[in-house]
Design a protein around this motif. Structure first.
Motif, PDB file in Angstrom:
ATOM      1  N   ILE A  74       0.837  -1.198   0.000  1.00  0.00           N
ATOM      2  CA  ILE A  74       0.000   0.000   0.000  1.00  0.00           C
ATOM      3  C   ILE A  74       0.872   1.248   0.000  1.00  0.00           C
ATOM      4  CG2 ILE A  74      -1.707   1.325   1.325  1.00  0.00           C
ATOM      5  CD1 ILE A  74      -2.803  -1.212   0.004  1.00  0.00           C
ATOM      6  N   ALA A  75       1.899   1.233   0.815  1.00  0.00           N
ATOM      7  CA  ALA A  75       2.810   2.383   0.880  1.00  0.00           C
ATOM      8  C   ALA A  75       3.473   2.619  -0.473  1.00  0.00           C
ATOM      9  CB  ALA A  75       3.864   2.155   1.959  1.00  0.00           C
ATOM     10  N   ALA A  76       3.876   1.558  -1.149  1.00  0.00           N
ATOM     11  CA  ALA A  76       4.530   1.696  -2.450  1.00  0.00           C
ATOM     12  C   ALA A  76       3.581   2.296  -3.486  1.00  0.00           C
ATOM     13  CB  ALA A  76       5.056   0.345  -2.924  1.00  0.00           C
ATOM     14  N   ILE A  77       2.332   1.861  -3.493  1.00  0.00           N
ATOM     15  CA  ILE A  77       1.352   2.413  -4.436  1.00  0.00           C
ATOM     16  C   ILE A  77       1.093   3.881  -4.133  1.00  0.00           C
ATOM     17  CG2 ILE A  77      -1.033   2.261  -5.268  1.00  0.00           C
ATOM     18  CD1 ILE A  77      -0.848  -0.791  -4.638  1.00  0.00           C
ATOM     19  N   ALA A  78       0.973   4.205  -2.869  1.00  0.00           N
ATOM     20  CA  ALA A  78       0.734   5.605  -2.486  1.00  0.00           C
ATOM     21  C   ALA A  78       1.901   6.486  -2.906  1.00  0.00           C
ATOM     22  CB  ALA A  78       0.513   5.699  -0.972  1.00  0.00           C
ATOM     23  N   LEU A  79       3.121   6.026  -2.680  1.00  0.00           N
ATOM     24  CA  LEU A  79       4.289   6.806  -3.089  1.00  0.00           C
ATOM     25  C   LEU A  79       4.365   6.969  -4.602  1.00  0.00           C
ATOM     26  CD1 LEU A  79       7.002   5.447  -0.631  1.00  0.00           C
ATOM     27  CD2 LEU A  79       5.948   7.724  -0.645  1.00  0.00           C
ATOM     28  N   GLU A  80       4.027   5.920  -5.322  1.00  0.00           N
ATOM     29  CA  GLU A  80       4.005   5.999  -6.787  1.00  0.00           C
ATOM     30  C   GLU A  80       2.960   7.015  -7.253  1.00  0.00           C
ATOM     31  OE1 GLU A  80       2.897   3.117 -10.520  1.00  0.00           O
ATOM     32  OE2 GLU A  80       3.881   2.195  -8.801  1.00  0.00           O
ATOM     33  N   ALA A  81       1.807   7.007  -6.624  1.00  0.00           N
ATOM     34  CA  ALA A  81       0.762   7.968  -6.988  1.00  0.00           C
ATOM     35  C   ALA A  81       1.207   9.386  -6.704  1.00  0.00           C
ATOM     36  CB  ALA A  81      -0.537   7.641  -6.242  1.00  0.00           C
ATOM     37  N   ILE A  82       1.828   9.604  -5.568  1.00  0.00           N
ATOM     38  CA  ILE A  82       2.309  10.938  -5.225  1.00  0.00           C
ATOM     39  C   ILE A  82       3.337  11.418  -6.256  1.00  0.00           C
ATOM     40  CG2 ILE A  82       3.686  12.229  -3.540  1.00  0.00           C
ATOM     41  CD1 ILE A  82       2.270  10.455  -1.376  1.00  0.00           C
TER      42      ILE A  82
END
Length: 87
Positions: A74-82
């Motif tokens: 989840i953290a990786a997806i959020a960082l990618e989105a940011i």
């Protein structure tokens, strides 16, 4: 910010398919749009759907509830989105 995005996502998703149910998508984008633009939220949703089906997300949500920590996926997806999605 990473935590907020991840929590927004986790609160919104359940089920099992490559694309999320329309109600889940609506809940996701509504929750996301409390702090972010519609364009960002649609991009974030797409990135999440591309990487996790609803069942996987449900399992990650359960893990988070048990550990009180944001799962790495989840953290990786959020960082990618940011990094990639229009703000």
């Amino acid at each position: 910010m990473k935590a907020l995005l991840a929590l927004t996502l986790l609160v919104s998703l359940t089920g099992c398919s490559s694309r999320y149910d329309s109600q889940v998508e609506d809940n996701f984008t509504r929750s996301c749009q409390v702090r972010h633009s519609s364009r960002f939220c649609q991009c974030y949703l797409k990135k999440t759907e591309d990487k996790l089906n609803q069942k996987e997300m449900q399992n990650l949500e359960q893990d988070m509830q048990m550990t009180q920590q944001i799962p790495d996926k989840i953290a990786a997806i959020a960082l990618e989105a940011i990094a990639d999605c229009p703000q």
